[in-house]
Motif scaffolding. Structure first.
Motif, PDB file in Angstrom:
ATOM      1  N   ASN A  34       0.869  -1.192   0.000  1.00  0.00           N
ATOM      2  CA  ASN A  34       0.000   0.000   0.000  1.00  0.00           C
ATOM      3  C   ASN A  34       0.899   1.233   0.000  1.00  0.00           C
ATOM      4  O   ASN A  34       2.124   1.098  -0.150  1.00  0.00           O
ATOM      5  CB  ASN A  34      -0.955  -0.054   1.206  1.00  0.00           C
ATOM      6  CG  ASN A  34      -0.199  -0.155   2.537  1.00  0.00           C
ATOM      7  OD1 ASN A  34       0.846   0.480   2.725  1.00  0.00           O
ATOM      8  ND2 ASN A  34      -0.711  -0.955   3.465  1.00  0.00           N
ATOM      9  N   SER A 337     -13.034   3.962   6.471  1.00  0.00           N
ATOM     10  CA  SER A 337     -13.816   4.697   5.465  1.00  0.00           C
ATOM     11  C   SER A 337     -15.283   4.721   5.852  1.00  0.00           C
ATOM     12  O   SER A 337     -15.795   3.764   6.443  1.00  0.00           O
ATOM     13  CB  SER A 337     -13.710   3.993   4.107  1.00  0.00           C
ATOM     14  OG  SER A 337     -12.388   3.966   3.651  1.00  0.00           O
ATOM     15  N   LYS A 346     -13.997   4.973  -2.438  1.00  0.00           N
ATOM     16  CA  LYS A 346     -12.528   5.006  -2.392  1.00  0.00           C
ATOM     17  C   LYS A 346     -12.018   6.267  -3.077  1.00  0.00           C
ATOM     18  O   LYS A 346     -12.779   6.967  -3.746  1.00  0.00           O
ATOM     19  CB  LYS A 346     -11.969   3.804  -3.146  1.00  0.00           C
ATOM     20  CG  LYS A 346     -12.230   2.470  -2.503  1.00  0.00           C
ATOM     21  CD  LYS A 346     -11.582   1.375  -3.344  1.00  0.00           C
ATOM     22  CE  LYS A 346     -11.832  -0.001  -2.754  1.00  0.00           C
ATOM     23  NZ  LYS A 346     -11.198  -1.047  -3.589  1.00  0.00           N
ATOM     24  N   ILE A 350      -6.213  11.972   1.688  1.00  0.00           N
ATOM     25  CA  ILE A 350      -6.033  11.990   3.153  1.00  0.00           C
ATOM     26  C   ILE A 350      -4.992  13.049   3.496  1.00  0.00           C
ATOM     27  O   ILE A 350      -3.931  13.093   2.868  1.00  0.00           O
ATOM     28  CB  ILE A 350      -5.530  10.612   3.638  1.00  0.00           C
ATOM     29  CG1 ILE A 350      -6.460   9.500   3.153  1.00  0.00           C
ATOM     30  CG2 ILE A 350      -5.398  10.584   5.162  1.00  0.00           C
ATOM     31  CD1 ILE A 350      -5.889   8.092   3.343  1.00  0.00           C
ATOM     32  N   HIS A 366      -0.209   2.134   7.351  1.00  0.00           N
ATOM     33  CA  HIS A 366      -1.236   2.193   6.309  1.00  0.00           C
ATOM     34  C   HIS A 366      -1.885   0.827   6.159  1.00  0.00           C
ATOM     35  O   HIS A 366      -1.216  -0.202   6.253  1.00  0.00           O
ATOM     36  CB  HIS A 366      -0.613   2.582   4.966  1.00  0.00           C
ATOM     37  CG  HIS A 366      -0.094   3.982   4.914  1.00  0.00           C
ATOM     38  ND1 HIS A 366      -0.474   4.875   3.947  1.00  0.00           N
ATOM     39  CD2 HIS A 366       0.766   4.652   5.724  1.00  0.00           C
ATOM     40  CE1 HIS A 366       0.143   6.041   4.147  1.00  0.00           C
ATOM     41  NE2 HIS A 366       0.908   5.923   5.228  1.00  0.00           N
ATOM     42  N   THR A 369      -4.653   2.084   1.659  1.00  0.00           N
ATOM     43  CA  THR A 369      -4.285   3.360   1.024  1.00  0.00           C
ATOM     44  C   THR A 369      -3.571   3.085  -0.292  1.00  0.00           C
ATOM     45  O   THR A 369      -3.017   2.011  -0.498  1.00  0.00           O
ATOM     46  CB  THR A 369      -3.283   4.181   1.880  1.00  0.00           C
ATOM     47  OG1 THR A 369      -2.071   3.438   2.004  1.00  0.00           O
ATOM     48  CG2 THR A 369      -3.848   4.505   3.248  1.00  0.00           C
ATOM     49  N   THR A 376      -2.102  10.743  -1.134  1.00  0.00           N
ATOM     50  CA  THR A 376      -2.388   9.433  -0.559  1.00  0.00           C
ATOM     51  C   THR A 376      -3.905   9.385  -0.409  1.00  0.00           C
ATOM     52  O   THR A 376      -4.493  10.285   0.200  1.00  0.00           O
ATOM     53  CB  THR A 376      -1.729   9.286   0.827  1.00  0.00           C
ATOM     54  OG1 THR A 376      -0.322   9.402   0.649  1.00  0.00           O
ATOM     55  CG2 THR A 376      -2.044   7.944   1.462  1.00  0.00           C
ATOM     56  N   ASN A 378      -7.717   6.996   0.248  1.00  0.00           N
ATOM     57  CA  ASN A 378      -8.234   5.774   0.873  1.00  0.00           C
ATOM     58  C   ASN A 378      -8.546   4.751  -0.213  1.00  0.00           C
ATOM     59  O   ASN A 378      -9.021   5.093  -1.292  1.00  0.00           O
ATOM     60  CB  ASN A 378      -9.443   6.064   1.777  1.00  0.00           C
ATOM     61  CG  ASN A 378     -10.718   6.342   0.989  1.00  0.00           C
ATOM     62  OD1 ASN A 378     -10.676   7.018  -0.033  1.00  0.00           O
ATOM     63  ND2 ASN A 378     -11.835   5.835   1.464  1.00  0.00           N
ATOM     64  N   ASP A 379      -8.251   3.495   0.074  1.00  0.00           N
ATOM     65  CA  ASP A 379      -8.400   2.459  -0.950  1.00  0.00           C
ATOM     66  C   ASP A 379      -8.921   1.161  -0.325  1.00  0.00           C
ATOM     67  O   ASP A 379      -8.777   0.080  -0.896  1.00  0.00           O
ATOM     68  CB  ASP A 379      -7.028   2.224  -1.611  1.00  0.00           C
ATOM     69  CG  ASP A 379      -7.139   1.412  -2.889  1.00  0.00           C
ATOM     70  OD1 ASP A 379      -8.050   1.706  -3.691  1.00  0.00           O
ATOM     71  OD2 ASP A 379      -6.346   0.471  -3.070  1.00  0.00           O
ATOM     72  N   VAL A 383      -8.368   1.933   6.827  1.00  0.00           N
ATOM     73  CA  VAL A 383      -7.465   2.772   6.030  1.00  0.00           C
ATOM     74  C   VAL A 383      -6.105   2.961   6.692  1.00  0.00           C
ATOM     75  O   VAL A 383      -5.059   2.817   6.065  1.00  0.00           O
ATOM     76  CB  VAL A 383      -8.141   4.140   5.754  1.00  0.00           C
ATOM     77  CG1 VAL A 383      -7.225   5.056   4.963  1.00  0.00           C
ATOM     78  CG2 VAL A 383      -9.454   3.913   5.002  1.00  0.00           C
ATOM     79  N   TRP A 409      -9.903  12.849   6.274  1.00  0.00           N
ATOM     80  CA  TRP A 409     -10.355  12.792   4.879  1.00  0.00           C
ATOM     81  C   TRP A 409     -11.874  12.718   4.917  1.00  0.00           C
ATOM     82  O   TRP A 409     -12.451  12.430   5.980  1.00  0.00           O
ATOM     83  CB  TRP A 409      -9.741  11.604   4.132  1.00  0.00           C
ATOM     84  CG  TRP A 409     -10.254  10.239   4.510  1.00  0.00           C
ATOM     85  CD1 TRP A 409     -11.287   9.562   3.917  1.00  0.00           C
ATOM     86  CD2 TRP A 409      -9.754   9.385   5.539  1.00  0.00           C
ATOM     87  NE1 TRP A 409     -11.450   8.338   4.525  1.00  0.00           N
ATOM     88  CE2 TRP A 409     -10.523   8.200   5.519  1.00  0.00           C
ATOM     89  CE3 TRP A 409      -8.716   9.501   6.490  1.00  0.00           C
ATOM     90  CZ2 TRP A 409     -10.311   7.143   6.397  1.00  0.00           C
ATOM     91  CZ3 TRP A 409      -8.500   8.444   7.371  1.00  0.00           C
ATOM     92  CH2 TRP A 409      -9.288   7.290   7.317  1.00  0.00           C
TER      93      TRP A 409
END
Ligand code: AMP
Ligand code: GLY
Length: 422
Positions: A34, A337, A346, A350, A366, A369, A376, A378-379, A383, A409
């Protein structure tokens, strides 16, 4: 030494960060990693399930040790395949990973080993499960999918009707696919939950410091179950006497029985335990580091982790003279999230991670992310794991939440009571 860490969450970030600081470690790769592992190590764009490409990467990049974070590749047999190709890897074989990959297998091992656990029975036919449940007078009762269900396979049911519905969803509607073609129905235990992790090499067992996770989404243990919203170490509920009980009655007989059954266990043995009035009982075994438990526990580890994992992978743990630990406590707060553990958006930028990381004795691990252009974002659902050390749990908690306050975020949130149970 060149190391490959497999996985992409907070657990993998703490592994990469810790291993990169070890003596003689020249390079740490993370597949797929990440945004955090890209800073503390180097990311490799290979999925954690693609055993063939991981093996080829390890071969062509002179990897001396591979460390596997998540359970899925372990249960799929990554360790057996690497070993067949003479590649050094830390983790259990496919057969030993069944301790996590099949709840019924793990219950059978516990029965053979005499390990205290909730009373249970397994079923593949819904009618039989319903007859069994009807014979019970009242709930609560727990229904579990036998196989891996991404942490969603356990239903703690307060009534028999609820349990019958859960069994039907698994066996008839197959909501967990093949993982729910067998179910385990078990007694509901009450008490505080703790996580005891140990490094094992098939024979020698070295317990790590204790920790406690927070599985429910919201403060006061309300809301749906999640992968874990925060953890702290040590779990002060576990005194020396309870720890001794767990080593003697859980870890030792389990490792012994796995060897006797022809599946010696090597890797991380994670016992999820309920501290009941009748003593500690096993809720589940996992065959890997816990996430988020790994973050506060490994932040406290002072012994060279690369050496520990190398010795374990080669059956030489007995050469190690125990582990040394930072006497301070560690608290890890997960930032998630909006919508997690359900669906979420997503790609939201951030801010404040660098500011939080700059605080003393604090590290932002992380989890979900990635880097998009210069941001960077959020993924994933979980997060970040914001982790801090302090003299005692209250000081560590204050420090962790100070760091959390720096970060934000759109839609980011966290529990505010991590470690209060201590
Ligand atoms: P697992 O997915 O196996 O980690 O289980 C998820 C959660 O379900 C555990 O962390 C416990 O909170 C709960 N759980 C599992 N088994 C039992 C049980 N026999 N009694 C009470 N709670 C349980
Ligand atoms: N934190 C729970 C787990 O890793 O399974």
């Amino acid at each position: 030494m060149r190391i490959l860490v497999v996985g992409q969450g907070g657990r993998e970030h703490v592994l990469v960060w810790k291993l990169a600081q070890c003596e003689g470690v020249e390079k740490v790769y993370c597949a797929p990693g990440n945004a955090g592992t890209a800073v503390d190590g180097e990311n490799v764009p290979i999925s954690s399930d693609d055993i063939g490409r991981l093996m080829s990467f390890a071969k062509h990049n002179d990897i001396d040790l591979t460390v596997v974070g998540p359970e899925a590749p372990l249960v799929a047999g990554i360790v057996d395949e690497f070993k067949q190709h003479d590649l050094n890897i830390f983790g259990p074989s496919k057969a030993a990973a069944q301790l996590e990959g099949s709840k019924a297998f793990s219950k059978e091992i516990m029965s053979k080993a005499g390990v205290p656990t909730a009373g249970w029975k397994d079923f593949t036919r819904l009618e039989e499960a319903h007859v069994y449940l009807d014979a019970m007078e009242t709930g609560p009762v727990v229904v579990k999918a036998d196989g891996l269900a991404a942490g969603k396979g356990v239903s703690v049911c307060s009534t028999i009707d609820e349990a019958k519905d859960a069994a039907a969803r698994m066996l008839r509607e197959q909501v967990f696919g093949n993982a729910g073609s067998k179910i385990v129905i078990e007694e509901c235990l009450e008490g505080q939950e703790v996580s005891i992790l140990a490094i094992v090499d098939g024979d020698t067992i070295i317990p790590l410091e204790t920790s406690q996770d927070h599985k429910r989404a919201h403060d006061g243990d309300e809301g749906p179950n999640t992968g874990g919203m925060g953890a702290y170490s040590p779990a002060t509920l576990v005194d020396d006497k309870i720890m001794d009980d767990i080593i003697r009655n859980v870890l030792v007989p389990t490792v012994h029985t796995m060897r006797v059954e022809g599946h010696p266990f090597s890797g991380v043995l994670y016992a999820g335990l309920m501290l009941t009035p009748a003593g500690p009982k096993v809720l589940e075994f996992n065959v890997r580091f816990g996430d988020p438990e790994a973050q506060p526990v490994l932040m406290r580890l002072q012994t060279d982790l690369a050496q520990v994992l190398s010795l374990a992978a080669t059956g030489r743990l007995s050469e190690l003279e125990g582990l040394s630990w930072d006497e301070r406590s560690a608290v890890c707060v997960v930032m998630a999230s909006d919508g997690y553990p359900g669906s979420y958006e997503k790609g939201r930028p951030i801010t404040g991670i660098e500011e939080a990381d700059a605080l003393s004795d604090t590290k932002v691990f992380h989890a979900g992310t990635k880097i998009r252009d210069v941001d960077t974002v959020n993924d994933g659902g979980r997060v970040l794991g914001v982790t801090a050390l302090g003299d005692g749990i209250p000081a560590a908690k204050t420090a962790a939440y100070q760091a959390v306050d720096c970060i934000s975020w759109e839609g980011g949130w966290n529990r505010t009571d991590i470690s209060d149970k201590a």
